[in-house]
Scaffold this active site. Structure first.
Site, PDB file in Angstrom:
ATOM      1  N   CYS A  82       0.809  -1.230   0.000  1.00 13.04           N
ATOM      2  CA  CYS A  82       0.000   0.000   0.000  1.00 13.04           C
ATOM      3  C   CYS A  82       0.838   1.274   0.000  1.00 13.04           C
ATOM      4  O   CYS A  82       0.272   2.372   0.072  1.00 13.04           O
ATOM      5  CB  CYS A  82      -0.976  -0.005   1.172  1.00 13.04           C
ATOM      6  SG  CYS A  82      -0.222   0.425   2.753  1.00 13.04           S
ATOM      7  N   CYS A 130      -2.755  -1.457   5.727  1.00 16.78           N
ATOM      8  CA  CYS A 130      -3.397  -2.535   4.948  1.00 16.78           C
ATOM      9  C   CYS A 130      -3.372  -3.878   5.668  1.00 16.78           C
ATOM     10  O   CYS A 130      -3.963  -4.838   5.176  1.00 16.78           O
ATOM     11  CB  CYS A 130      -2.748  -2.664   3.574  1.00 16.78           C
ATOM     12  SG  CYS A 130      -1.107  -3.402   3.602  1.00 16.78           S
ATOM     13  N   CYS A 150      12.551  -7.501  12.528  1.00 23.52           N
ATOM     14  CA  CYS A 150      13.101  -8.434  11.540  1.00 23.52           C
ATOM     15  C   CYS A 150      12.071  -8.538  10.419  1.00 23.52           C
ATOM     16  O   CYS A 150      11.017  -9.144  10.585  1.00 23.52           O
ATOM     17  CB  CYS A 150      13.315  -9.776  12.246  1.00 23.52           C
ATOM     18  SG  CYS A 150      14.093 -10.998  11.210  1.00 23.52           S
TER      19      CYS A 150
END
Ligand SMILES: [Zn+2]
Length: 164
Positions: A82, A130, A150
């Site tokens: 997005c 999103c 991570c």
């Protein structure tokens, strides 16, 4: 005897109903809380297969596979789904894990949830806008936060800063 069977059936039905309600309630709540919502077929269309597998199916890319591991330029890492800016190059560090790592996200960029996919609870990190899965956050990062985000490189898009 018939009464007893009916009673057991009734209990089973209630348990099933409660179980499905619980699962459904969870999913609906999660989907409703994101600004950008697309159905599964739409995500499949707009994302590449590797992006879809990480962002929507919570898979993990092969360590060392992302070109963003060695990205050293100044710039911004945005959500591949997005385009929401998620991490600044200022917080990127070399964790030696083979996944792009950051000690902090940008303000109001990500959300977290707890997953139990590998038995032990881990804190899952996703795009605030999103809901796309990005990776996990661990408490063994460098100062100043002590956190290690991570992140799957395939879930990110890098935009270098314009030359000054
Ligand atoms: Zn996103």
């Amino acid at each position: 005897m018939i009464d007893r069977r009916l009673l057991l059936l009734g209990v089973g039905a209630v348990a099933l109903f409660a179980g499905s309600r619980w699962l459904q309630g969870d999913d609906v709540a999660a989907a409703d809380s994101f600004e950008i919502k697309k159905d599964d077929s739409e995500w499949r269309r707009v994302l590449t297969k590797p992006q879809y597998e990480v962002l929507r199916l919570h898979r993990t890319e092969i360590p060392g596979s992302s070109p963003l591991n060695s990205e050293k330029r100044k710039g911004t890492f945005a959500c591949a789904a997005c385009d929401l800016p998620l991490f600044s190059s200022q917080t990127k560090f070399d964790s030696g894990t083979g996944w792009p790592s950051f000690y902090a996200p940008l303000a109001s960029a990500v959300g977290t949830s707890t997953d139990h996919i590998l038995i032990m609870a881990r804190t899952e990190v996703h795009c605030r806008r999103c809901g796309g899965h990005l990776g996990h956050v661990f408490e063994d990062g460098p100062p100043p936060t002590g956190l290690r985000y991570c992140i799957n490189g395939v879930a990110l898009k890098f935009a270098p800063d314009a030359p000054a």
